[in-house]
Design a protein around this motif. Structure first.
Motif, PDB file in Angstrom:
ATOM      1  N   GLU A 178      21.446  40.690  33.802  1.00 31.28           N
ATOM      2  CA  GLU A 178      21.643  40.584  35.250  1.00 31.28           C
ATOM      3  C   GLU A 178      22.867  39.733  35.575  1.00 31.28           C
ATOM      4  N   ALA A 179      22.999  38.599  34.885  1.00 30.00           N
ATOM      5  CA  ALA A 179      24.119  37.691  35.159  1.00 30.00           C
ATOM      6  C   ALA A 179      25.455  38.368  34.902  1.00 30.00           C
ATOM      7  N   ILE A 180      25.568  39.054  33.779  1.00 28.44           N
ATOM      8  CA  ILE A 180      26.839  39.712  33.448  1.00 28.44           C
ATOM      9  C   ILE A 180      27.122  40.838  34.439  1.00 28.44           C
ATOM     10  N   GLU A 181      26.108  41.629  34.754  1.00 26.65           N
ATOM     11  CA  GLU A 181      26.329  42.772  35.651  1.00 26.65           C
ATOM     12  C   GLU A 181      26.684  42.319  37.065  1.00 26.65           C
ATOM     13  N   GLU A 182      26.088  41.249  37.539  1.00 27.95           N
ATOM     14  CA  GLU A 182      26.446  40.750  38.868  1.00 27.95           C
ATOM     15  C   GLU A 182      27.844  40.143  38.864  1.00 27.95           C
ATOM     16  N   CYS A 183      28.192  39.426  37.805  1.00 26.88           N
ATOM     17  CA  CYS A 183      29.523  38.824  37.733  1.00 26.88           C
ATOM     18  C   CYS A 183      30.618  39.883  37.619  1.00 26.88           C
ATOM     19  N   ARG A 184      30.304  41.003  36.992  1.00 25.20           N
ATOM     20  CA  ARG A 184      31.295  42.065  36.819  1.00 25.20           C
ATOM     21  C   ARG A 184      31.723  42.699  38.132  1.00 25.20           C
ATOM     22  N   VAL A 185      30.920  42.580  39.184  1.00 24.91           N
ATOM     23  CA  VAL A 185      31.252  43.221  40.453  1.00 24.91           C
ATOM     24  C   VAL A 185      32.537  42.661  41.028  1.00 24.91           C
ATOM     25  N   VAL A 186      32.683  41.341  41.022  1.00 29.42           N
ATOM     26  CA  VAL A 186      33.867  40.692  41.592  1.00 29.42           C
ATOM     27  C   VAL A 186      34.940  40.619  40.511  1.00 29.42           C
ATOM     28  N   LYS A 187      36.066  41.234  40.770  1.00 29.20           N
ATOM     29  CA  LYS A 187      37.119  41.337  39.766  1.00 29.20           C
ATOM     30  C   LYS A 187      38.157  40.224  39.934  1.00 29.20           C
ATOM     31  N   ASP A 188      38.635  39.691  38.800  1.00 26.80           N
ATOM     32  CA  ASP A 188      39.745  38.744  38.855  1.00 26.80           C
ATOM     33  C   ASP A 188      41.066  39.522  38.826  1.00 26.80           C
ATOM     34  N   GLU A 189      42.161  38.794  38.916  1.00 28.01           N
ATOM     35  CA  GLU A 189      43.474  39.448  39.025  1.00 28.01           C
ATOM     36  C   GLU A 189      43.788  40.306  37.805  1.00 28.01           C
ATOM     37  N   HIS A 190      43.397  39.834  36.621  1.00 27.87           N
ATOM     38  CA  HIS A 190      43.692  40.593  35.404  1.00 27.87           C
ATOM     39  C   HIS A 190      42.926  41.916  35.407  1.00 27.87           C
ATOM     40  N   GLU A 191      41.669  41.882  35.802  1.00 33.22           N
ATOM     41  CA  GLU A 191      40.870  43.097  35.842  1.00 33.22           C
ATOM     42  C   GLU A 191      41.447  44.089  36.855  1.00 33.22           C
ATOM     43  N   ILE A 192      41.804  43.592  38.031  1.00 35.12           N
ATOM     44  CA  ILE A 192      42.386  44.464  39.050  1.00 35.12           C
ATOM     45  C   ILE A 192      43.690  45.069  38.549  1.00 35.12           C
ATOM     46  N   ALA A 193      44.471  44.272  37.812  1.00 37.41           N
ATOM     47  CA  ALA A 193      45.734  44.780  37.274  1.00 37.41           C
ATOM     48  C   ALA A 193      45.491  45.921  36.294  1.00 37.41           C
ATOM     49  N   MET A 194      44.432  45.844  35.502  1.00 36.53           N
ATOM     50  CA  MET A 194      44.149  46.916  34.546  1.00 36.53           C
ATOM     51  C   MET A 194      43.649  48.175  35.260  1.00 36.53           C
ATOM     52  N   ILE A 195      42.827  47.999  36.303  1.00 31.45           N
ATOM     53  CA  ILE A 195      42.385  49.160  37.081  1.00 31.45           C
ATOM     54  C   ILE A 195      43.579  49.774  37.805  1.00 31.45           C
ATOM     55  N   ARG A 196      44.467  48.923  38.308  1.00 28.46           N
ATOM     56  CA  ARG A 196      45.677  49.416  38.973  1.00 28.46           C
ATOM     57  C   ARG A 196      46.517  50.243  37.993  1.00 28.46           C
ATOM     58  N   HIS A 197      46.664  49.756  36.763  1.00 28.15           N
ATOM     59  CA  HIS A 197      47.475  50.498  35.791  1.00 28.15           C
ATOM     60  C   HIS A 197      46.826  51.834  35.444  1.00 28.15           C
ATOM     61  N   ALA A 198      45.510  51.847  35.269  1.00 32.80           N
ATOM     62  CA  ALA A 198      44.820  53.119  35.019  1.00 32.80           C
ATOM     63  C   ALA A 198      45.035  54.079  36.180  1.00 32.80           C
ATOM     64  N   ASN A 199      45.065  53.554  37.398  1.00 37.87           N
ATOM     65  CA  ASN A 199      45.318  54.387  38.570  1.00 37.87           C
ATOM     66  C   ASN A 199      46.740  54.922  38.589  1.00 37.87           C
ATOM     67  N   ILE A 200      47.691  54.100  38.209  1.00 41.57           N
ATOM     68  CA  ILE A 200      49.088  54.544  38.188  1.00 41.57           C
ATOM     69  C   ILE A 200      49.260  55.719  37.233  1.00 41.57           C
ATOM     70  N   VAL A 201      48.699  55.579  36.042  1.00 40.13           N
ATOM     71  CA  VAL A 201      48.835  56.641  35.048  1.00 40.13           C
ATOM     72  C   VAL A 201      48.061  57.885  35.482  1.00 40.13           C
ATOM     73  N   SER A 202      46.851  57.697  35.975  1.00 38.49           N
ATOM     74  CA  SER A 202      46.050  58.845  36.426  1.00 38.49           C
ATOM     75  C   SER A 202      46.690  59.530  37.627  1.00 38.49           C
ATOM     76  N   SER A 203      47.235  58.740  38.551  1.00 42.08           N
ATOM     77  CA  SER A 203      47.902  59.327  39.714  1.00 42.08           C
ATOM     78  C   SER A 203      49.087  60.176  39.280  1.00 42.08           C
ATOM     79  N   TYR A 204      49.835  59.675  38.298  1.00 44.82           N
ATOM     80  CA  TYR A 204      50.965  60.444  37.773  1.00 44.82           C
ATOM     81  C   TYR A 204      50.470  61.756  37.149  1.00 44.82           C
TER      82      TYR A 204
END
Length: 485
Positions: A178-204
């Motif tokens: 429960e603790a890990i799954e709840e903490c995973r919801v809020v993303k830090d800057e590094h996590e957002i950067a990795m999702i952003r990069h996956a989006n850039i490549v997928s969008s392309y």
């Protein structure tokens, strides 16, 4: 002089740099445990996924690290173990020792010194030190007698060694997951950067699909084009199985065939996204196979655009997702009424009370996104008797710096809709003659990935979805995008 055209696009931004912030995640999880009735001392203990061999073969199965393990380690290697000493604020990663036979076949593995440089942990040891009990015996003590683990995700055999027989060890399986799954919801800057990069490549890759449509004869060709461009640009893994659905196939929400011929079908729905370092993208675009929407297809496409826009205008931290979801349904009700598919004499409230829009959009408006496509922490209630919310994957207020999808759709799903119409269930609500003009549209869905902010959101998805752009890209075979005349 001629220049060979490259498959990879060197103009795409580089991926994020720096260590994955595993230590900060471990501290966040420990804090959650302490604040929710768990112990403030002890070892958080996790086991990574083991190497698995294909049945009746000597080949390894496709490897996917446990997401809970990766969240606290940043380690994607197989056969590893981890412990975080809460009181000492010390993290330990155990990796397999060098095995000569493995080296003969696969080369040198990651060494402890290299792992310490690569991962955000305090020490790296080898698994033979763990299994002997030596390293654990040094960690355990009066203040470290509680082992916080995830039930069914660890066999805990390492705690049965002779070296640990004198220790009084208690296992807590109640709160770690429960603790890990709840903490995973809020993303830090590094996590957002990795999702952003996956989006850039997928969008392309999505944009390249638009340029390949007129040269393709079937779904599997476009599926292959998408995966190729993701892989060529550094994202080898797909976040989920590609949904490449043409014609009426697009009315199936998680269409699986991906190999049907286009023939005289009108549209294609492409729901596809790669992942980067275990972080996902999830993007859907719909487009006409011949480069020009029919009137009916354009009607529905523009309606879905309105649904996405109206829902997006509500998205910000603290807003209840049920309210955003219902806004999309209200827009659908109004739009389908204007098209004459639904009885023009009915109010939007009457249409919603009938729940007919659930036949056109049976799924939820979106879901959290992270290391899993349908990420943790959404608190879905699939037993909810309210048909609007049965498949809603997020319930309650959405969290600041979470990442979620905004993905409305309108689908013309013949089963069981046609039988219900025949049985008279929707008499006085649905104009069957008008509806018949839209069956061939199949399904239209648009999906973007959003970071939730205090007063709005950041859209990480960069591939455009305007009608004119989509049609021109298909008609010109991506000439503008690719720089050709």
């Amino acid at each position: 002089m001629t220049h060979e055209k490259r498959i990879a696009n060197p103009a795409l931004p580089p991926p994020p740099q720096g260590k994955y912030p595993a230590k900060a995640h471990a501290r966040r999880v420990a804090k959650y445990i302490a604040e929710h009735g768990g112990p403030s001392e002890g070892l958080i203990y996790l086991e990574g996924r083991e190497t698995e061999i294909v049945e009746d073969d000597d080949k390894e199965r496709h490897y996917r690290q446990r997401r809970h393990f990766y969240y606290l380690t940043g380690c994607n290697e197989a056969d590893c173990f981890f412990a975080y000493d809460i009181a000492a604020d010390k993290s330990t990663l155990w990796i397999p020792p060098v095995d000569p036979e493995t080296v003969m076949w696969a080369g040198m593995p990651l060494l402890p010194k290299e792992a310490l440089e690569q991962f955000d942990v305090d020490q790296v040891l080898t698994t033979d030190e763990l299994k002997s009990g030596k390293s654990l015996s040094q960690m355990l003590g009066k203040s470290n007698s509680t082992i916080l683990a995830i039930k069914d995700r660890a066999d805990l055999s390492v705690f049965k060694s002779d070296a640990l027989k004198t220790f009084n060890i208690a296992f807590n399986f109640e709160i770690t997951r429960e603790a890990i799954e709840e903490c995973r919801v809020v993303k830090d800057e590094h996590e957002i950067a990795m999702i952003r990069h996956a989006n850039i490549v997928s969008s392309y890759a999505h944009s390249q699909i638009l340029g390949a449509v007129k040269r393709a004869k079937n779904e599997r060709e476009l599926n292959a084009v998408f995966v190729m461009h993701c892989h060529a640009n550094g994202c080898k893994e797909q976040a989920y199985g590609c949904i490449c659905a043409s014609g009426s196939g697009a009315a199936s929400l998680h269409y699986v065939h991906n190999d049907k011929d286009f023939g005289d079908k009108l549209n294609l729905l492409l729901d596809a996204g790669c992942e980067y370092n275990n972080y996902c993208s999830d993007i859907t675009r719909s487009f006409p196979l011949n480069g020009k929407f029919t009137k009916e297809s354009r009607d529905i496409y523009e309606l879905v655009q309105n649904m996405q826009s109206e829902a997006g205008s509500m998205i910000k931290a603290g807003v209840h997702w049920e309210d955003v979801h219902m806004r999309a349904h209200a827009v659908a009700a109004k739009g389908l009424r204007q098209l004459g598919i639904l009885n023009p004499s009915l109010s939007v409230e009457q249409i919603l009370d009938s729940k007919i829009t659930c036949r056109f959009m049976p799924h939820g408006l979106g879901h959290y996104l992270g290391m899993d496509t349908h990420d943790t922490g959404g608190h879905a209630n699939y037993a909810d008797p309210n048909e609007f919310f049965t498949y809603l994957r997020i319930r309650g207020p959405i969290k600041l710096h979470s990442v979620l999808t905004n993905e409305p759709g309108i689908y013309f799903r013949e089963f069981p809709f046609k039988q219900e119409l025949k049985d008279g269930k929707w008499d006085g609500i649905v104009d069957q003659e008008k509806l018949a003009q839209y069956w061939s549209v199949g399904g239209i869905r648009l999906e973007d990935d959003l970071v939730v902010l205090e007063n709005g959101f950041e859209n990480l998805t960069t591939v455009r979805s305007e009608v004119d752009y989509v049609e021109s890209m298909v008609q010109t075979e991506g000439a503008v995008l690719n720089g050709h005349s």
